[in-house]
Scaffold this motif. Structure first.
Motif, PDB file in Angstrom:
ATOM      1  N   UNK A 682      20.111 -36.163 -34.839  1.00 31.19           N
ATOM      2  CA  UNK A 682      20.370 -34.741 -34.643  1.00 31.19           C
ATOM      3  C   UNK A 682      21.770 -34.463 -34.133  1.00 31.19           C
ATOM      4  N   UNK A 683      22.321 -35.373 -33.341  1.00 34.51           N
ATOM      5  CA  UNK A 683      23.658 -35.176 -32.778  1.00 34.51           C
ATOM      6  C   UNK A 683      24.750 -35.871 -33.580  1.00 34.51           C
ATOM      7  N   UNK A 684      24.353 -36.520 -34.684  1.00 35.65           N
ATOM      8  CA  UNK A 684      25.347 -37.192 -35.519  1.00 35.65           C
ATOM      9  C   UNK A 684      25.990 -38.385 -34.851  1.00 35.65           C
ATOM     10  N   UNK A 685      25.231 -39.143 -34.048  1.00 33.03           N
ATOM     11  CA  UNK A 685      25.771 -40.296 -33.331  1.00 33.03           C
ATOM     12  C   UNK A 685      25.388 -41.598 -34.021  1.00 33.03           C
ATOM     13  N   UNK A 686      26.224 -42.606 -33.860  1.00 32.68           N
ATOM     14  CA  UNK A 686      25.888 -43.940 -34.349  1.00 32.68           C
ATOM     15  C   UNK A 686      24.745 -44.501 -33.513  1.00 32.68           C
ATOM     16  N   UNK A 687      23.991 -45.463 -34.080  1.00 34.39           N
ATOM     17  CA  UNK A 687      22.822 -45.997 -33.398  1.00 34.39           C
ATOM     18  C   UNK A 687      22.771 -47.507 -33.585  1.00 34.39           C
ATOM     19  N   UNK A 688      22.566 -48.230 -32.467  1.00 36.15           N
ATOM     20  CA  UNK A 688      22.458 -49.689 -32.508  1.00 36.15           C
ATOM     21  C   UNK A 688      21.236 -50.086 -31.691  1.00 36.15           C
ATOM     22  N   UNK A 689      20.397 -50.960 -32.246  1.00 37.31           N
ATOM     23  CA  UNK A 689      19.236 -51.485 -31.528  1.00 37.31           C
ATOM     24  C   UNK A 689      19.579 -52.853 -30.965  1.00 37.31           C
ATOM     25  N   UNK A 690      19.329 -53.061 -29.656  1.00 38.94           N
ATOM     26  CA  UNK A 690      19.602 -54.337 -29.000  1.00 38.94           C
ATOM     27  C   UNK A 690      18.326 -55.162 -28.898  1.00 38.94           C
ATOM     28  N   UNK A 691      18.485 -56.484 -28.819  1.00 35.10           N
ATOM     29  CA  UNK A 691      17.358 -57.367 -28.540  1.00 35.10           C
ATOM     30  C   UNK A 691      16.368 -57.494 -29.683  1.00 35.10           C
ATOM     31  N   UNK A 697      10.100 -56.189 -35.884  1.00 30.73           N
ATOM     32  CA  UNK A 697      10.967 -55.240 -35.192  1.00 30.73           C
ATOM     33  C   UNK A 697      12.061 -54.725 -36.120  1.00 30.73           C
ATOM     34  N   UNK A 698      12.681 -55.632 -36.855  1.00 28.12           N
ATOM     35  CA  UNK A 698      13.761 -55.232 -37.757  1.00 28.12           C
ATOM     36  C   UNK A 698      13.251 -54.294 -38.848  1.00 28.12           C
ATOM     37  N   UNK A 699      12.099 -54.608 -39.438  1.00 30.33           N
ATOM     38  CA  UNK A 699      11.578 -53.761 -40.515  1.00 30.33           C
ATOM     39  C   UNK A 699      11.182 -52.383 -39.986  1.00 30.33           C
ATOM     40  N   UNK A 700      10.573 -52.324 -38.781  1.00 30.25           N
ATOM     41  CA  UNK A 700      10.184 -51.035 -38.216  1.00 30.25           C
ATOM     42  C   UNK A 700      11.430 -50.177 -37.946  1.00 30.25           C
ATOM     43  N   UNK A 701      12.451 -50.762 -37.359  1.00 29.94           N
ATOM     44  CA  UNK A 701      13.675 -50.013 -37.058  1.00 29.94           C
ATOM     45  C   UNK A 701      14.350 -49.530 -38.341  1.00 29.94           C
ATOM     46  N   UNK A 702      14.420 -50.414 -39.331  1.00 33.45           N
ATOM     47  CA  UNK A 702      15.062 -50.054 -40.596  1.00 33.45           C
ATOM     48  C   UNK A 702      14.285 -48.929 -41.286  1.00 33.45           C
ATOM     49  N   UNK A 703      12.960 -49.013 -41.265  1.00 34.72           N
ATOM     50  CA  UNK A 703      12.128 -48.008 -41.929  1.00 34.72           C
ATOM     51  C   UNK A 703      12.262 -46.645 -41.277  1.00 34.72           C
ATOM     52  N   UNK A 704      12.631 -46.623 -39.984  1.00 31.26           N
ATOM     53  CA  UNK A 704      12.713 -45.344 -39.280  1.00 31.26           C
ATOM     54  C   UNK A 704      14.144 -44.871 -39.058  1.00 31.26           C
ATOM     55  N   UNK A 705      15.105 -45.527 -39.724  1.00 34.37           N
ATOM     56  CA  UNK A 705      16.450 -44.971 -39.754  1.00 34.37           C
ATOM     57  C   UNK A 705      17.474 -45.630 -38.879  1.00 34.37           C
ATOM     58  N   UNK A 706      17.131 -46.728 -38.180  1.00 31.18           N
ATOM     59  CA  UNK A 706      18.130 -47.449 -37.384  1.00 31.18           C
ATOM     60  C   UNK A 706      18.651 -48.609 -38.224  1.00 31.18           C
ATOM     61  N   UNK A 707      19.920 -48.529 -38.634  1.00 32.87           N
ATOM     62  CA  UNK A 707      20.447 -49.478 -39.606  1.00 32.87           C
ATOM     63  C   UNK A 707      21.383 -50.526 -39.015  1.00 32.87           C
ATOM     64  N   UNK A 708      21.704 -50.425 -37.729  1.00 28.38           N
ATOM     65  CA  UNK A 708      22.578 -51.422 -37.112  1.00 28.38           C
ATOM     66  C   UNK A 708      21.818 -52.087 -35.974  1.00 28.38           C
ATOM     67  N   UNK A 709      21.822 -53.448 -35.965  1.00 26.14           N
ATOM     68  CA  UNK A 709      21.018 -54.181 -34.991  1.00 26.14           C
ATOM     69  C   UNK A 709      21.791 -55.381 -34.468  1.00 26.14           C
ATOM     70  N   UNK A 710      21.386 -55.831 -33.287  1.00 23.94           N
ATOM     71  CA  UNK A 710      21.872 -57.097 -32.771  1.00 23.94           C
ATOM     72  C   UNK A 710      20.733 -57.766 -32.014  1.00 23.94           C
ATOM     73  N   UNK A 711      20.713 -59.094 -32.028  1.00 21.51           N
ATOM     74  CA  UNK A 711      19.650 -59.809 -31.353  1.00 21.51           C
ATOM     75  C   UNK A 711      19.496 -61.211 -31.899  1.00 21.51           C
TER      76      UNK A 711
END
Length: 740
Positions: A682-691, A697-711
């Motif tokens: 909504x705010x047009x911000x970048x998003x990164x998932x840690x851990x 976890x990766x598939x759930x995040x990707x399916x819901x719109x979080x495309x950058x990850x580290x862990x």
């Protein structure tokens, strides 16, 4: 900034005449040594019907107060030459008729108490809101206008009995008269509003029926003083009874009562000479102002000065006072006492995982359990954070202290319920005995603290009595500090990098910088094993200086192998941000190594703005103007994370690993994760998932719109050499390989 001149205009009143009348504007003196804040305050009040004069120092403020009259002084306490309290003393000593609103950034309670004792109308803590300031100024001038109006009314009372009745009954104070026997001859309606007694119930009755029994002696002394002429007025503070709804008296209120002796000469009555001899004292005129709320506020401030607001326990000041008394008594009786230092184990984990609100609830529950284990006469206090101290006076044997410590450990073993979250903690307890382990307050506390750290080192969840061999622990801390200083000199520190992955392409798009210490005897240490110690011992500044240079040198190397599109995320210490030359050091290093600012992202956490939020915002805005982006680390774990999105120039949100860890099923429902993703979108911000550690976890995040990850699913933190290998082979067929 230039001070705005206090020029006199034609037709203005003289400098020391009242200014709050229908044809004049209120005069305000603004005092602050910070030019930016003074200018901001001036602009806020300009154009609102006030005459404004500014003073950038205490000396200038005294000069202005001596030259002309002001209705209101807006006063900063912390001035470089003359303190705010001294300026208030000057106003009081000279009898200057001006109200004072104190504005201060002081966190200590003594500043507020000092201001209130000197008669400040209000105390605003910086940073204050615009509405709060304007409302306080308006109320202060309103009260002043009312006071001047009351003075004008007093003159009119001589000419109009009808106006007298109306205005007296409308007064916010109780106005009354007594005859020479101390019986009420007049009382206004305010007595009924405040005390519950009607005029008919009081007229003819002795004043003692409304005075609290404990204050009767003082009242008799003051009311029976029959002063005349200029000594006819006196003041007394009395508690008056309030009538409850059932006809009984309850809820006493405190009044500041001004008394004036009424003599025949004073009121101009003509009576025969023989009557004058009989009635040289005609009666008493009094005004009683309700100061109950002010007294209660003063009591609250005094209480808060010696108690912890969160747990309602004694704070360290009151604890030291009680410990000092216990030591004196033990010395007199030749008995022993015990001092305990308690540190809650795992509290930081709970605080970081569930947030500060739940952390505060945990502290309150833990304090309540500890209090239930105390003996009569024991004192439990909160030192700060998750640390508590206890004094156990009049020990029969050391077993008494051991039994209390065992009770503490047992009561903390039971789970804590934090709104459905079941939390388990324990405690590390150090015990020092008087006089064996020390005879002074500081020595006992220090040795109990050392014993507590010994328990921590041995695995926590226990208690230990102090003995001299534990001093070695303190010596080891000193040795660690020296070793860390040598690490900087001998190039033992190294930067590692944890890649950030585009979940759609598998490409490395960024990396988080993480520090490691190649200790000569203990091997490679992670940042968590030495940076907290560096924070406590003032080593973060030189370490951060080293880090900026090391990162720039490493980026030169990875840019040379095609990594110029990789963004580097670095964690910034609040201490480093607070340093005045931080921005210049960052800009200079980037220019020196020809690193594009667009490649840098600074990660901030909640505590980065605790000490000086406005300064932190200014520094981060400078970085943004340079081209550096800002990320919120561990988003969602702190109580004020959402406020960052409005106050700070944020570009990226990092979902904390504690939320990612809760994802166990690809088709599950995890509302906190979804809420954070929705906020970022909504705010047009970048998003990164840690851990991110599992495929689910990766598939759930990707399916819901979080495309950058580290862990660990993708990479552990790796050395510069391994990171450059990963860059050369990206996106790589073995994306999920864990590199050493």
């Amino acid at each position: 900034m230039h001070a705005h001149p206090a020029t006199m205009l034609p037709g203005e009143p003289s400098p020391f005449s009242p200014t709050l009348d229908a044809d004049s504007q209120p005069r305000l003196l603004l005092v602050d040594d910070e030019p930016r804040l003074l200018a901001s305050l001036y602009e806020l009040l300009q154009g609102r019907g006030y005459r404004l004069v500014t003073a950038p120092s205490g000396t200038e403020a005294l000069a202005q107060l001596s030259r002309q009259r002001f209705d209101l002084v807006l006063l900063d306490l912390r001035l470089p030459d003359i303190g705010g309290h001294e300026i208030m003393d000057f106003i009081n000593d000279r009898g200057i008729d001006a109200d004072v609103i104190v504005m201060s950034g002081e966190v200590g309670i003594d500043a507020a108490i000092g201001a209130l004792k000197r008669g400040a109308y209000s105390y605003l803590r910086k940073p204050y809101s615009r509405e709060e300031l304007l409302s306080t100024v308006s109320n202060a001038l309103g009260r002043r206008r009312l006071a001047l109006e009351n003075a004008r009314i007093a003159n009119q009372l001589e000419n109009s009995e009808k106006m007298y009745r109306y205005l007296v009954d409308s007064s916010p104070d109780i106005i009354y008269t007594l005859n020479h026997e101390g019986r009420f001859t007049f009382v206004n309606d305010r007595a009924y509003q405040l005390l519950g007694y009607t005029r008919e119930e009081l007229i003819g009755k002795h004043y003692s029926i409304v005075v609290h029994e404990e204050d009767l002696e003082r009242a008799r002394y003051v009311f029976n003083e029959r002063r005349i002429d200029e000594r006819a007025s006196r003041n007394v503070e009395l508690r008056l009874k309030c009538r409850g709804g059932n006809g009984n008296t309850s809820n006493d209120r405190t009044f500041n009562t001004t008394l004036m002796t009424i003599s025949l000469n004073a009121i101009g009555m003509h009576v025969p000479d023989q009557e004058v001899k009989k009635l040289e004292f005609f009666g008493t005129y009094g005004v009683a102002r309700d100061i109950t709320d002010r007294k209660r506020a003063e009591e609250v401030i005094a209480y808060q000065a010696y108690h912890d607001i969160l747990t309602d326990l004694p704070n360290r000041i009151l604890f030291k006072d009680r410990l000092g008394l216990a030591v004196i008594q033990a010395k007199r009786k030749q008995t022993e006492l015990a001092v305990m230092f308690i540190d809650l184990d795992r509290f930081k984990l709970v605080n970081d995982t569930l947030g500060h609100v739940k952390g505060d609830e945990l502290l309150q529950q833990a304090a309540s359990r500890l209090k239930e284990c105390l003996r009569k006469g024991d004192t439990l206090a909160r030192q700060g954070g998750d640390e508590f101290t206890i004094v156990l006076p009049e020990l029969v044997s050391h077993d008494d202290a051991r039994m209390v410590a065992d009770k503490f450990l047992a009561c903390l073993q039971l789970p804590f319920d934090l709104d459905g979250h079941e939390v388990h903690i324990s405690a590390s307890i150090g015990i020092a005995i008087y006089p064996k382990d020390g005879e002074s307050i500081d020595e006992l506390l220090r040795h109990a603290d050392i014993a507590m750290y010994q328990v921590k080192a041995l695995g926590k969840n226990g208690h230990s009595f102090y003995h001299d061999s534990m001093l070695e622990v303190s010596h080891q801390k000193i040795a660690l500090e020296q070793a860390l200083r040598r690490a900087l000199e001998h190039d033992e520190l190294e930067m590692f990098y944890q890649p950030q992955i585009d979940a759609m392409t598998g490409n490395i798009t960024g990396a988080e910088a993480l520090m490691r210490w190649n200790h000569p005897t203990r091997g490679r240490l992670s940042a968590g094993e030495f940076l907290p110690f560096a924070e406590e011992n003032g080593l973060m500044l030189p370490i951060s200086d080293w880090m900026i240079g090391a990162l720039c040198r490493d980026m030169l190397r990875w840019n040379a192998v095609g990594g110029s599109d990789i963004r580097l995320s670095l964690n910034l210490s609040p201490q480093y941000l607070d340093r005045g030359d931080f921005f210049e050091k960052m800009r200079g290093a980037l220019a020196r190594y020809a690193i594009s600012p667009q490649q840098i992202e600074v990660e901030i956490t909640e505590n980065i703005c605790i000490r000086n939020p406005q300064y932190a915002i200014e520094q981060l805005n400078k970085l943004c103007e340079l081209g550096v982006s800002i990320a919120i680390d561990d988003f969602g774990t702190g109580y004020s994370s959402l406020s960052y999105l409005h106050r700070f120039p944020i570009h990226t949100i990092k979902i904390d690993q504690s939320f990612v860890k809760e994802i166990h099923e690809e088709d599950g429902h995890y509302p906190v994760i979804l809420a954070i993703i929705s906020i970022a979108r909504g705010l047009g911000l970048n998003l990164i998932a840690e851990g991110v550690e599992t495929e689910e976890q990766a598939r759930y995040l990707r399916a819901n719109g979080c495309m950058t990850m580290q862990g660990y699913l993708f990479y552990r933190p790796i050395s510069l050499g391994d990171f450059m290998v990963a860059l050369r082979t990206r996106p790589g067929s073995n994306l999920r390989a864990v590199l050493a």
